[in-house]
Design a protein around this motif. Structure first.
Motif, PDB file in Angstrom:
ATOM      1  N   ALA A   1       0.829  -1.206   0.000  1.00  0.00           N
ATOM      2  CA  ALA A   1       0.000   0.000   0.000  1.00  0.00           C
ATOM      3  C   ALA A   1       0.864   1.258   0.000  1.00  0.00           C
ATOM      4  CB  ALA A   1      -0.926  -0.008   1.208  1.00  0.00           C
ATOM      5  N   THR A   2       1.962   1.243   0.751  1.00  0.00           N
ATOM      6  CA  THR A   2       2.832   2.419   0.757  1.00  0.00           C
ATOM      7  C   THR A   2       3.531   2.590  -0.583  1.00  0.00           C
ATOM      8  OG1 THR A   2       4.597   1.121   1.762  1.00  0.00           O
ATOM      9  CG2 THR A   2       3.229   2.425   3.236  1.00  0.00           C
ATOM     10  N   LEU A   3       3.955   1.486  -1.197  1.00  0.00           N
ATOM     11  CA  LEU A   3       4.574   1.599  -2.519  1.00  0.00           C
ATOM     12  C   LEU A   3       3.588   2.120  -3.549  1.00  0.00           C
ATOM     13  CD1 LEU A   3       6.808  -1.580  -2.810  1.00  0.00           C
ATOM     14  CD2 LEU A   3       7.513   0.781  -2.454  1.00  0.00           C
ATOM     15  N   ARG A   4       2.349   1.667  -3.473  1.00  0.00           N
ATOM     16  CA  ARG A   4       1.326   2.122  -4.411  1.00  0.00           C
ATOM     17  C   ARG A   4       1.037   3.606  -4.206  1.00  0.00           C
ATOM     18  NH1 ARG A   4      -3.593  -1.038  -3.636  1.00  0.00           N
ATOM     19  NH2 ARG A   4      -2.383  -2.728  -4.525  1.00  0.00           N
ATOM     20  N   ALA A   5       1.084   4.070  -2.961  1.00  0.00           N
ATOM     21  CA  ALA A   5       0.813   5.476  -2.682  1.00  0.00           C
ATOM     22  C   ALA A   5       1.962   6.364  -3.143  1.00  0.00           C
ATOM     23  CB  ALA A   5       0.575   5.672  -1.197  1.00  0.00           C
ATOM     24  N   LEU A   6       3.182   5.844  -3.129  1.00  0.00           N
ATOM     25  CA  LEU A   6       4.343   6.654  -3.475  1.00  0.00           C
ATOM     26  C   LEU A   6       4.598   6.752  -4.975  1.00  0.00           C
ATOM     27  CD1 LEU A   6       6.838   5.576  -0.689  1.00  0.00           C
ATOM     28  CD2 LEU A   6       5.516   7.686  -0.851  1.00  0.00           C
ATOM     29  N   ARG A   7       4.164   5.770  -5.745  1.00  0.00           N
ATOM     30  CA  ARG A   7       4.392   5.824  -7.188  1.00  0.00           C
ATOM     31  C   ARG A   7       3.107   5.505  -7.926  1.00  0.00           C
ATOM     32  NH1 ARG A   7       7.260   0.146  -8.667  1.00  0.00           N
ATOM     33  NH2 ARG A   7       6.360  -0.948  -6.930  1.00  0.00           N
ATOM     34  N   PRO A   8       2.978   6.005  -9.152  1.00  0.00           N
ATOM     35  CA  PRO A   8       1.759   5.708  -9.918  1.00  0.00           C
ATOM     36  C   PRO A   8       1.727   4.238 -10.310  1.00  0.00           C
ATOM     37  CG  PRO A   8       3.318   6.938 -11.256  1.00  0.00           C
ATOM     38  CD  PRO A   8       3.880   6.895  -9.867  1.00  0.00           C
ATOM     39  N   SER A   9       0.524   3.719 -10.413  1.00  0.00           N
ATOM     40  CA  SER A   9       0.371   2.294 -10.727  1.00  0.00           C
ATOM     41  C   SER A   9       0.643   2.051 -12.201  1.00  0.00           C
ATOM     42  CB  SER A   9      -1.023   1.814 -10.358  1.00  0.00           C
ATOM     43  OG  SER A   9      -1.978   2.476 -11.168  1.00  0.00           O
ATOM     44  N   GLN A  10       1.268   0.915 -12.460  1.00  0.00           N
ATOM     45  CA  GLN A  10       1.527   0.485 -13.827  1.00  0.00           C
ATOM     46  C   GLN A  10       0.916  -0.890 -13.977  1.00  0.00           C
ATOM     47  OE1 GLN A  10       5.736   0.508 -14.066  1.00  0.00           O
ATOM     48  NE2 GLN A  10       5.896   2.728 -14.116  1.00  0.00           N
ATOM     49  N   ARG A  11      -0.011  -1.020 -14.903  1.00  0.00           N
ATOM     50  CA  ARG A  11      -0.701  -2.293 -15.099  1.00  0.00           C
ATOM     51  C   ARG A  11      -0.094  -3.041 -16.269  1.00  0.00           C
ATOM     52  NH1 ARG A  11      -7.032  -0.862 -14.137  1.00  0.00           N
ATOM     53  NH2 ARG A  11      -6.749   0.035 -12.071  1.00  0.00           N
ATOM     54  N   PRO A  12       0.297  -4.303 -16.064  1.00  0.00           N
ATOM     55  CA  PRO A  12       0.836  -5.081 -17.192  1.00  0.00           C
ATOM     56  C   PRO A  12      -0.277  -5.489 -18.151  1.00  0.00           C
ATOM     57  CG  PRO A  12       0.698  -6.436 -15.235  1.00  0.00           C
ATOM     58  CD  PRO A  12       0.333  -5.029 -14.822  1.00  0.00           C
ATOM     59  N   ALA A  13       0.106  -5.703 -19.386  1.00  0.00           N
ATOM     60  CA  ALA A  13      -0.866  -6.145 -20.390  1.00  0.00           C
ATOM     61  C   ALA A  13      -1.303  -7.572 -20.074  1.00  0.00           C
ATOM     62  CB  ALA A  13      -0.250  -6.074 -21.781  1.00  0.00           C
ATOM     63  N   GLN A  14      -2.589  -7.834 -20.240  1.00  0.00           N
ATOM     64  CA  GLN A  14      -3.116  -9.162 -19.939  1.00  0.00           C
ATOM     65  C   GLN A  14      -3.284  -9.945 -21.244  1.00  0.00           C
ATOM     66  OE1 GLN A  14      -6.717  -8.651 -17.792  1.00  0.00           O
ATOM     67  NE2 GLN A  14      -5.706  -7.863 -15.968  1.00  0.00           N
ATOM     68  N   ALA A  15      -2.762 -11.157 -21.229  1.00  0.00           N
ATOM     69  CA  ALA A  15      -2.880 -12.017 -22.405  1.00  0.00           C
ATOM     70  C   ALA A  15      -4.221 -12.754 -22.379  1.00  0.00           C
ATOM     71  CB  ALA A  15      -1.742 -13.030 -22.429  1.00  0.00           C
ATOM     72  N   GLN A  16      -4.769 -13.023 -23.551  1.00  0.00           N
ATOM     73  CA  GLN A  16      -6.025 -13.747 -23.661  1.00  0.00           C
ATOM     74  C   GLN A  16      -5.758 -15.249 -23.540  1.00  0.00           C
ATOM     75  OE1 GLN A  16      -9.080 -12.575 -23.878  1.00  0.00           O
ATOM     76  NE2 GLN A  16      -8.425 -10.438 -23.854  1.00  0.00           N
ATOM     77  N   PRO A  17      -6.395 -15.946 -22.589  1.00  0.00           N
ATOM     78  CA  PRO A  17      -6.180 -17.388 -22.480  1.00  0.00           C
ATOM     79  C   PRO A  17      -6.872 -18.137 -23.621  1.00  0.00           C
ATOM     80  CG  PRO A  17      -7.824 -16.681 -20.914  1.00  0.00           C
ATOM     81  CD  PRO A  17      -7.280 -15.437 -21.569  1.00  0.00           C
TER      82      PRO A  17
END
Length: 113
Positions: free
Chosen positions: A55-71
């Motif tokens: 939670a502290t890491l998320r508050a200190l830097r913007p979130s980066q979401r990885p690309a999701q592959a289609q199963p």
């Protein structure tokens, strides 16, 4: 599992053996309920600090979401059967995930404390 049983990975096998012997030793001295309760408490003691750290890491830097592959679906099922089984599996996974998240992954920090 076979690597553990045949000691192909000695470090993991020794850790698994030590854990199993520790659990059996605890069960020989204490009741199943108390061993389970203390085990759950140990899991919470690990997950609460990890949750706070994340939670502290998320508050200190913007979130980066990885690309999701289609199963890819199974080859032998029709698309309708795939959808039906996927819905059924998704319902079970969501229910289990919600329960486990509330219990062990500290969904609400005040409740867990």
């Amino acid at each position: 599992v076979w690597e553990l049983l045949y000691w192909r990975a000695p470090g993991r096998s020794a850790l698994a053996l030590l854990g199993a012997l520790g659990a059996l030793g605890c069960l020989a001295q204490f009741s199943v309920i108390s061993v389970g309760a203390y085990g759950a408490l140990a899991v919470l003691a690990v997950t609460i600090p990890l949750r706070l750290h994340r939670a502290t890491l998320r508050a200190l830097r913007p979130s980066q979401r990885p690309a999701q592959a289609q199963p890819e679906g199974p080859v032998g099922l029709s698309p309708e059967e795939q959808q039906r089984w996927a819905r059924r599996l998704a319902q079970h996974v969501v229910a289990a995930t919600r329960t486990l998240t509330r219990l062990f992954l500290v969904h609400s920090l005040p409740e867990s404390l």
